[in-house]
Motif scaffolding. Structure first.
Motif, PDB file in Angstrom:
ATOM      1  N   VAL A  59      -2.903  -3.767  -4.700  1.00  0.00           N
ATOM      2  CA  VAL A  59      -3.480  -3.748  -3.495  1.00  0.00           C
ATOM      3  C   VAL A  59      -5.144  -4.033  -3.630  1.00  0.00           C
ATOM      4  CG1 VAL A  59      -4.397  -1.895  -1.648  1.00  0.00           C
ATOM      5  CG2 VAL A  59      -2.250  -1.956  -2.611  1.00  0.00           C
ATOM      6  N   THR A  60      -5.999  -3.766  -4.737  1.00  0.00           N
ATOM      7  CA  THR A  60      -7.238  -4.096  -4.720  1.00  0.00           C
ATOM      8  C   THR A  60      -7.452  -5.819  -4.780  1.00  0.00           C
ATOM      9  OG1 THR A  60      -7.654  -1.934  -6.060  1.00  0.00           O
ATOM     10  CG2 THR A  60      -9.264  -3.971  -6.341  1.00  0.00           C
ATOM     11  N   GLU A  61      -6.451  -6.380  -5.456  1.00  0.00           N
ATOM     12  CA  GLU A  61      -6.444  -7.725  -5.458  1.00  0.00           C
ATOM     13  C   GLU A  61      -6.217  -8.323  -4.105  1.00  0.00           C
ATOM     14  OE1 GLU A  61      -3.745 -11.515  -7.334  1.00  0.00           O
ATOM     15  OE2 GLU A  61      -4.026  -9.154  -8.265  1.00  0.00           O
ATOM     16  N   LYS A  62      -5.462  -7.768  -3.467  1.00  0.00           N
ATOM     17  CA  LYS A  62      -5.364  -8.402  -1.896  1.00  0.00           C
ATOM     18  C   LYS A  62      -6.413  -7.938  -1.041  1.00  0.00           C
ATOM     19  CE  LYS A  62      -0.191  -8.729  -1.944  1.00  0.00           C
ATOM     20  NZ  LYS A  62      -0.186 -10.194  -2.051  1.00  0.00           N
ATOM     21  N   VAL A 108       0.905  -1.149  -0.051  1.00  0.00           N
ATOM     22  CA  VAL A 108       0.091   0.056  -0.041  1.00  0.00           C
ATOM     23  C   VAL A 108       0.774   1.357   0.006  1.00  0.00           C
ATOM     24  CG1 VAL A 108      -0.086   0.360   2.422  1.00  0.00           C
ATOM     25  CG2 VAL A 108      -2.073   1.034   1.035  1.00  0.00           C
ATOM     26  N   LYS A 109       2.189   1.179   0.381  1.00  0.00           N
ATOM     27  CA  LYS A 109       3.109   2.366   0.323  1.00  0.00           C
ATOM     28  C   LYS A 109       3.556   2.531  -0.881  1.00  0.00           C
ATOM     29  CE  LYS A 109       4.159   1.315   5.364  1.00  0.00           C
ATOM     30  NZ  LYS A 109       5.194   0.923   6.046  1.00  0.00           N
ATOM     31  N   LYS A 110       3.596   1.577  -2.114  1.00  0.00           N
ATOM     32  CA  LYS A 110       4.209   1.896  -3.231  1.00  0.00           C
ATOM     33  C   LYS A 110       3.091   2.620  -4.155  1.00  0.00           C
ATOM     34  CE  LYS A 110       6.407  -2.661  -2.967  1.00  0.00           C
ATOM     35  NZ  LYS A 110       6.626  -4.108  -3.358  1.00  0.00           N
ATOM     36  N   ARG A 111       3.940   3.358  -5.142  1.00  0.00           N
ATOM     37  CA  ARG A 111       3.179   4.065  -6.071  1.00  0.00           C
ATOM     38  C   ARG A 111       2.567   3.305  -7.290  1.00  0.00           C
ATOM     39  NH1 ARG A 111       6.564   9.780  -6.901  1.00  0.00           N
ATOM     40  NH2 ARG A 111       6.520  10.297  -4.683  1.00  0.00           N
ATOM     41  N   ASN A 112       1.695   3.572  -7.817  1.00  0.00           N
ATOM     42  CA  ASN A 112       0.942   3.253  -9.039  1.00  0.00           C
ATOM     43  C   ASN A 112       0.863   1.679  -8.747  1.00  0.00           C
ATOM     44  OD1 ASN A 112       1.079   5.701 -10.442  1.00  0.00           O
ATOM     45  ND2 ASN A 112       3.162   5.210 -10.980  1.00  0.00           N
ATOM     46  N   SER A 146     -15.556  -2.731  -0.967  1.00  0.00           N
ATOM     47  CA  SER A 146     -15.880  -3.605  -0.121  1.00  0.00           C
ATOM     48  C   SER A 146     -17.341  -3.663   0.294  1.00  0.00           C
ATOM     49  CB  SER A 146     -15.030  -3.031   1.158  1.00  0.00           C
ATOM     50  OG  SER A 146     -13.643  -3.130   1.060  1.00  0.00           O
ATOM     51  N   SER A 147     -17.919  -2.404   0.271  1.00  0.00           N
ATOM     52  CA  SER A 147     -19.252  -2.283   0.388  1.00  0.00           C
ATOM     53  C   SER A 147     -20.075  -2.993  -0.932  1.00  0.00           C
ATOM     54  CB  SER A 147     -19.738  -0.582   0.195  1.00  0.00           C
ATOM     55  OG  SER A 147     -19.091   0.080   1.314  1.00  0.00           O
ATOM     56  N   HIS A 148     -19.664  -3.086  -1.961  1.00  0.00           N
ATOM     57  CA  HIS A 148     -20.184  -3.673  -3.006  1.00  0.00           C
ATOM     58  C   HIS A 148     -20.175  -5.409  -2.656  1.00  0.00           C
ATOM     59  CE1 HIS A 148     -20.259  -4.380  -7.703  1.00  0.00           C
ATOM     60  NE2 HIS A 148     -21.543  -4.462  -7.108  1.00  0.00           N
ATOM     61  N   GLN A 149     -18.974  -5.747  -2.157  1.00  0.00           N
ATOM     62  CA  GLN A 149     -18.998  -7.156  -1.727  1.00  0.00           C
ATOM     63  C   GLN A 149     -19.779  -7.491  -0.517  1.00  0.00           C
ATOM     64  OE1 GLN A 149     -14.583  -6.704  -1.222  1.00  0.00           O
ATOM     65  NE2 GLN A 149     -14.000  -8.659  -2.464  1.00  0.00           N
ATOM     66  N   PHE A 159      -8.154  -1.325  13.917  1.00  0.00           N
ATOM     67  CA  PHE A 159      -8.636  -1.636  12.567  1.00  0.00           C
ATOM     68  C   PHE A 159      -7.730  -0.874  11.515  1.00  0.00           C
ATOM     69  CE2 PHE A 159     -11.663  -2.501   9.181  1.00  0.00           C
ATOM     70  CZ  PHE A 159     -11.529  -4.015   9.114  1.00  0.00           C
ATOM     71  N   LYS A 160      -7.630   0.281  11.664  1.00  0.00           N
ATOM     72  CA  LYS A 160      -7.170   0.992  10.650  1.00  0.00           C
ATOM     73  C   LYS A 160      -5.672   0.911  10.626  1.00  0.00           C
ATOM     74  CE  LYS A 160      -6.970   5.885   8.769  1.00  0.00           C
ATOM     75  NZ  LYS A 160      -7.144   7.304   9.373  1.00  0.00           N
ATOM     76  N   SER A 161      -4.910   0.517  11.461  1.00  0.00           N
ATOM     77  CA  SER A 161      -3.612   0.231  11.487  1.00  0.00           C
ATOM     78  C   SER A 161      -3.325  -1.055  10.710  1.00  0.00           C
ATOM     79  CB  SER A 161      -3.187   0.279  12.814  1.00  0.00           C
ATOM     80  OG  SER A 161      -3.657  -0.723  13.648  1.00  0.00           O
ATOM     81  N   ARG A 162      -4.433  -1.869  10.963  1.00  0.00           N
ATOM     82  CA  ARG A 162      -4.184  -3.318  10.303  1.00  0.00           C
ATOM     83  C   ARG A 162      -4.653  -3.428   8.957  1.00  0.00           C
ATOM     84  NH1 ARG A 162      -3.807  -8.097  12.772  1.00  0.00           N
ATOM     85  NH2 ARG A 162      -5.422  -8.981  11.460  1.00  0.00           N
ATOM     86  N   TRP A 163      -5.587  -2.426   8.667  1.00  0.00           N
ATOM     87  CA  TRP A 163      -6.109  -2.369   7.192  1.00  0.00           C
ATOM     88  C   TRP A 163      -5.831  -0.929   6.651  1.00  0.00           C
ATOM     89  CZ3 TRP A 163      -6.729  -7.261   5.271  1.00  0.00           C
ATOM     90  CH2 TRP A 163      -7.072  -8.283   6.093  1.00  0.00           C
ATOM     91  N   PRO A 164      -5.031  -0.160   6.529  1.00  0.00           N
ATOM     92  CA  PRO A 164      -4.795   0.856   6.018  1.00  0.00           C
ATOM     93  C   PRO A 164      -5.529   1.098   4.690  1.00  0.00           C
ATOM     94  CG  PRO A 164      -2.738   0.154   5.918  1.00  0.00           C
ATOM     95  CD  PRO A 164      -3.481  -0.863   6.595  1.00  0.00           C
ATOM     96  N   ALA A 165      -5.354   0.275   3.677  1.00  0.00           N
ATOM     97  CA  ALA A 165      -5.907   0.320   2.485  1.00  0.00           C
ATOM     98  C   ALA A 165      -7.384   0.443   2.290  1.00  0.00           C
ATOM     99  CB  ALA A 165      -5.436  -0.895   1.444  1.00  0.00           C
ATOM    100  N   LEU A 166      -7.950   0.051   3.407  1.00  0.00           N
ATOM    101  CA  LEU A 166      -9.636   0.140   3.243  1.00  0.00           C
ATOM    102  C   LEU A 166      -9.954   1.327   3.465  1.00  0.00           C
ATOM    103  CD1 LEU A 166     -12.200  -1.389   3.377  1.00  0.00           C
ATOM    104  CD2 LEU A 166     -11.827  -1.709   5.981  1.00  0.00           C
ATOM    105  N   PHE A 167      -9.141   2.367   4.141  1.00  0.00           N
ATOM    106  CA  PHE A 167      -9.824   3.668   4.456  1.00  0.00           C
ATOM    107  C   PHE A 167      -9.356   4.710   3.459  1.00  0.00           C
ATOM    108  CE2 PHE A 167      -9.791   1.460   8.388  1.00  0.00           C
ATOM    109  CZ  PHE A 167     -10.689   2.084   9.179  1.00  0.00           C
ATOM    110  N   THR A 168      -9.720   4.264   2.234  1.00  0.00           N
ATOM    111  CA  THR A 168      -9.645   5.093   0.995  1.00  0.00           C
ATOM    112  C   THR A 168     -11.116   5.000   0.239  1.00  0.00           C
ATOM    113  OG1 THR A 168      -8.985   3.307  -0.772  1.00  0.00           O
ATOM    114  CG2 THR A 168      -7.274   4.546   0.545  1.00  0.00           C
TER     115      THR A 168
END
Length: 354
Positions: free
Chosen positions: A299-302, A290-294, A340-343, A324-333
């Motif tokens: 991230v979406t796949e994982k 999640v820290k890498k560019r482009n 995730s809501s769609h799932q 929860f945010k520290s464990r799943w930072p990618a979710l907070f975008t």
């Protein structure tokens, strides 16, 4: 015996599907529309057009069910939106507006799931009209004969224990496709649909003709959940005593975790071949990705792969938001919230235009 009807249903451009009606045509065009919506998972209101031989097989609006013959072609016309011809085709990019969630179209009805998704992953909301499934061949014959007697003499069928057990089991198998914990209203709708489809099964003396069926379905679903719990079904296993906090065990029956009104994939199984340990490794790997560019596609796949693990963590551990945010930072975008809501809800979320 009623002859089955085979229909070619045109859902949209380059999308035609086969529909088989073993019991023949329904009584009205409205019932046929509902059958098509349920069979193909269409969420929009629709009407139908048929090919009229008097006008060179041009499509005309269907108003009488008698116009339909075996192997006829029917075209689905969507009523809620004139901007699209196909309820399963995304809107053009320019029609969606410049939002971060524009990759999810308001016309989509299929969930975001990968080929590795668990077979128990649900794909559709509870239907507005529940369609009674087909029963075993001998059961269908018995019910067809009893329905004919009911129409002629108003004679009700007293089903044998074997027939009643089979009916309840088949309907429970259909209910579990939508919900593991149907509400009283849901079961009432199913019972009413059963006696509407097979009027010979109405109960004499019941205030609505199907109250006994509703109670029987309630117990059948409880038995099915017990069976699924023994097989490790996450959605019901989460309510077992061993998975509840110690201070909640004394009130276990009052702390049943089940989906809210709009939640579909409330507590899904892990993807095929995955375990909690392997998905935890995916989560740890994602912290660096999640820290890498482009790197959005990885991230979406994982995130999609770990959806079940994330849901079970929320339901069982009930973590604080900061943890929860520290464990799943990618979710907070915005993007991942939409996915995730769609799932979870099946229905896509569209960010309104500013």
């Amino acid at each position: 015996m009623t002859q089955p009807i085979r229909l070619r249903i045109i859902i949209g451009d380059d999308d035609a599907r086969k529909l088989v009606l073993p019991r023949g045509l329904p009584d009205s065009t409205e019932d046929l529309c509902q059958t098509i919506k349920t069979s193909f998972g269409l969420q929009e209101d629709i009407r139908l057009q048929y090919q009229d031989s008097d006008f060179g097989n041009e499509f005309l609006n269907l108003s009488e069910i008698g116009e339909i013959q075996d192997k006829a072609s029917l075209k689905v016309i969507y009523l809620q939106s004139h901007a699209k011809d196909d309820a399963r085709t995304p809107l053009p990019q320019e029609a969606q507006g410049p939002t971060e969630c524009s990759f999810i179209s308001s016309g989509e009805t299929e969930p975001v799931t990968s080929p590795e998704s668990a077979p128990s992953t649900r794909q559709w909301l509870w239907p507005s009209v529940f369609i009674i499934p087909h029963f075993r061949y001998d059961a269908e014959l018995e019910l067809e004969k009893a329905n004919a007697d009911y129409k002629t003499n108003a004679t009700l069928l007293n089903p044998s224990p074997k027939l009643k057990s089979h009916i309840l089991e088949r309907i429970a198998e259909e209910i579990i496709k939508f919900k593991a914990y149907p509400s009283d209203n849901d079961l009432n709708d199913v019972a009413e649909a059963l006696v509407k489809t097979h009027p010979c099964l109405k109960e004499q003396g019941s205030f609505n003709g199907c109250y006994g069926w509703k109670i029987s379905l309630k117990y059948k679903m409880a038995n099915l959940r017990t069976k699924l719990r023994g097989l490790g079904c996450a959605e019901v296993e989460i309510n077992s005593l061993k998975n509840k906090a110690t201070y909640k065990r004394s009130l276990a029956a009052l702390n049943v975790k089940k989906p809210k009104r709009a939640e579909v994939n409330y507590c899904p199984q892990h993807p095929k071949g995955e375990t909690a340990d392997s998905l935890e490794q995916e989560r740890i790997a994602m912290l660096s990705e999640v820290k890498k560019r482009n790197n959005d596609h990885i991230v979406t796949e994982k995130m999609e792969k770990t959806f079940s693990y994330r849901r079970q963590e929320v339901l069982q551990a009930e973590p604080m938001v900061a943890d929860f945010k520290s464990r799943w930072p990618a979710l907070f975008t915005v993007k991942e919230v939409c996915i995730s809501s769609h799932q979870l809800y099946i229905c896509p979320i569209i960010q309104p235009e500013k």
